[in-house]
Write an enzyme that holds these catalytic residues in place. Structure first.
Site, PDB file in Angstrom:
ATOM      1  N   ASP A   1       0.784  -1.100  -0.031  1.00 23.06           N
ATOM      2  CA  ASP A   1      -0.070   0.089  -0.003  1.00 23.06           C
ATOM      3  C   ASP A   1       0.984   1.274  -0.035  1.00 23.06           C
ATOM      4  O   ASP A   1       1.466   1.648   1.225  1.00 23.06           O
ATOM      5  CB  ASP A   1      -0.988   0.044   1.242  1.00 23.06           C
ATOM      6  CG  ASP A   1      -1.593   1.269   1.369  1.00 23.06           C
ATOM      7  OD1 ASP A   1      -1.832   2.102   0.436  1.00 23.06           O
ATOM      8  OD2 ASP A   1      -1.928   1.665   2.471  1.00 23.06           O
TER       9      ASP A   1
ATOM     10  N   THR B   1       2.657   9.616   2.011  1.00 24.38           N
ATOM     11  CA  THR B   1       3.658   9.909   3.234  1.00 24.38           C
ATOM     12  C   THR B   1       4.329   8.303   3.486  1.00 24.38           C
ATOM     13  O   THR B   1       5.531   8.516   4.160  1.00 24.38           O
ATOM     14  CB  THR B   1       2.692   9.926   4.619  1.00 24.38           C
ATOM     15  OG1 THR B   1       2.012  11.248   4.233  1.00 24.38           O
ATOM     16  CG2 THR B   1       3.736  10.463   5.616  1.00 24.38           C
ATOM     17  N   ASN B   2       3.783   7.134   3.659  1.00 26.19           N
ATOM     18  CA  ASN B   2       4.366   5.983   3.597  1.00 26.19           C
ATOM     19  C   ASN B   2       3.889   4.854   2.933  1.00 26.19           C
ATOM     20  O   ASN B   2       3.010   4.872   2.174  1.00 26.19           O
ATOM     21  CB  ASN B   2       3.969   5.552   5.276  1.00 26.19           C
ATOM     22  CG  ASN B   2       4.388   6.490   6.446  1.00 26.19           C
ATOM     23  OD1 ASN B   2       5.593   6.666   6.652  1.00 26.19           O
ATOM     24  ND2 ASN B   2       3.580   7.082   7.346  1.00 26.19           N
TER      25      ASN B   2
ATOM     26  N   ALA C   1      -7.316   4.882  -5.780  1.00 28.23           N
ATOM     27  CA  ALA C   1      -7.105   3.242  -5.230  1.00 28.23           C
ATOM     28  C   ALA C   1      -7.531   3.095  -3.869  1.00 28.23           C
ATOM     29  O   ALA C   1      -8.355   2.232  -3.599  1.00 28.23           O
ATOM     30  CB  ALA C   1      -6.068   2.465  -5.919  1.00 28.23           C
ATOM     31  N   ASP C   2      -6.785   3.796  -3.101  1.00 30.77           N
ATOM     32  CA  ASP C   2      -6.987   3.596  -1.543  1.00 30.77           C
ATOM     33  C   ASP C   2      -8.594   3.770  -1.367  1.00 30.77           C
ATOM     34  O   ASP C   2      -9.160   3.283  -0.388  1.00 30.77           O
ATOM     35  CB  ASP C   2      -6.105   4.495  -0.922  1.00 30.77           C
ATOM     36  CG  ASP C   2      -6.184   6.194  -1.385  1.00 30.77           C
ATOM     37  OD1 ASP C   2      -6.757   6.353  -2.076  1.00 30.77           O
ATOM     38  OD2 ASP C   2      -5.882   6.999  -0.349  1.00 30.77           O
TER      39      ASP C   2
ATOM     40  N   ASP D   1     -11.028   8.319   6.059  1.00 26.90           N
ATOM     41  CA  ASP D   1      -9.526   8.101   6.204  1.00 26.90           C
ATOM     42  C   ASP D   1      -8.875   9.262   6.320  1.00 26.90           C
ATOM     43  O   ASP D   1      -8.625  10.200   5.738  1.00 26.90           O
ATOM     44  CB  ASP D   1      -9.186   7.396   4.613  1.00 26.90           C
ATOM     45  CG  ASP D   1      -7.655   6.830   4.684  1.00 26.90           C
ATOM     46  OD1 ASP D   1      -6.996   6.910   5.667  1.00 26.90           O
ATOM     47  OD2 ASP D   1      -7.468   6.183   3.751  1.00 26.90           O
TER      48      ASP D   1
ATOM     49  N   THR E   1      -2.824  11.713   4.107  1.00 26.99           N
ATOM     50  CA  THR E   1      -2.377  13.128   3.571  1.00 26.99           C
ATOM     51  C   THR E   1      -3.396  13.644   3.295  1.00 26.99           C
ATOM     52  O   THR E   1      -3.539  15.098   3.451  1.00 26.99           O
ATOM     53  CB  THR E   1      -1.505  12.456   2.486  1.00 26.99           C
ATOM     54  OG1 THR E   1      -0.432  11.796   2.599  1.00 26.99           O
ATOM     55  CG2 THR E   1      -0.820  14.024   2.025  1.00 26.99           C
TER      56      THR E   1
ATOM     57  N   THR F   1      -0.205  30.352  21.974  1.00 29.28           N
ATOM     58  CA  THR F   1      -0.340  30.310  20.500  1.00 29.28           C
ATOM     59  C   THR F   1      -0.573  28.455  20.206  1.00 29.28           C
ATOM     60  O   THR F   1      -1.364  28.081  19.378  1.00 29.28           O
ATOM     61  CB  THR F   1       0.974  30.742  20.003  1.00 29.28           C
ATOM     62  OG1 THR F   1       0.865  32.031  20.282  1.00 29.28           O
ATOM     63  CG2 THR F   1       1.100  30.318  18.442  1.00 29.28           C
TER      64      THR F   1
END
EC number: 2.7.1.33
Length: 269
Positions: A6, A10-11, A108-109, A129, A132, A184
């Site tokens: 997969d 990011t990963n 696809a995800d 999900d 990203t 902040t």
């Protein structure tokens, strides 16, 4: 045994599955410059640690939203595991209708999440999900994919705040005790955490209103547990949803083997 890959922005997650279930899951940062040989050195070391070998793998499936990574991941499967990988795309047999204007444009995800969620929990439902991008994907009672929503991801939003506003620091994500921040960092954490909770609740309500039915809400992605703590909307957390979708897709779309001496698939792979 099935090798599941997969590849996200990011990963990249690698996993292996056989008739006993998931045998191992490993994660590496996405790097467009990484070659198939580099992936192999890393992955084979982990397989050895799990007392597995490349010969144990009889099929492979890849889901990716990163086209630049696909060439090297395919080479990894062909050169090191001697299998032709199935690549998730809208034109495959998914076992359900994709009811959108341009199916080939759907990541696809998102389809994989929809497939696995309906198979596991039944519909109608919405999958959130936390990747990203933060996505909402709607599946009807029969399992048809009905479309969804794409919003900026949580980490992406935090980074944009830091990059665009000179006085705002780069911060981590956490659940603040109060909405009204006294500094902040606390104010930024509140904006991200409670702001996204508000989006989750508001978007789910709007989707249900437009869809005309109450929906199960399944969450996946690394931040799903943290954000589920702040709302009653999410009914299920499933961290392996995309991997399970890839496994189910591979079952429906068997691929040829490059090495006929190993042309077998363990029942349940």
């Amino acid at each position: 045994m099935l090798l599941v890959i997969d590849a996200g922005n990011t990963n990249i997650v690698f996993a292996v599955h056989d008739e006993k279930g998931w045998r191992g899951t490993w994660r590496i940062a996405t790097n467009h410059q990484r070659t198939s040989d580099e992936y192999a050195v890393w992955l084979l070391t982990l397989l050895t640690h799990a007392r597995l070998t490349p010969a144990d793998v009889h099929a492979a499936v890849i889901g990716t939203v990163v086209p630049a990574a696909l060439y090297h991941l395919r080479r990894l499967c062909r050169d090191w595991f001697e299998v032709e990988p199935l690549v998730a795309r809208a034109s495959l047999d998914w076992g359900f209708d994709i009811q959108v204007d341009h199916p080939e444009e759907v990541g696809a995800d998102r389809l994989l999440n929809a497939m696995a969620a309906h198979q596991t929990y039944g519909g109608p439902l919405v999958v959130i999900d936390f990747g990203t991008a933060t996505t909402f994907d709607v599946v009807d009672k029969r399992g048809a994919y009905c479309g969804g929503v794409i919003a900026p991801g949580i980490n992406l939003s935090l980074e944009a705040l830091h990059q665009a506003a000179a006085r705002l620091p780069r911060i981590g994500i956490g659940r603040p005790q109060s909405v009204i921040g006294k500094g902040t960092v606390a104010a930024m954490q509140s904006g991200i955490y409670w702001g996204y909770i508000g989006m989750i609740e508001g978007m789910t309500a709007r989707i249900e209103s437009e869809f005309g039915a109450k929906l199960k809400v399944v969450a996946t992605g690394g931040l799903a547990p943290l954000f589920s703590e702040g709302t009653q909307v999410i009914s299920r957390i499933d961290p392996d949803l995309t991997l399970e979708g890839l496994r189910l897709l591979a079952l429906r779309n068997p691929t040829p083997f490059l090495n006929r001496d190993r042309a077998r698939m363990v029942d349940g792979d």
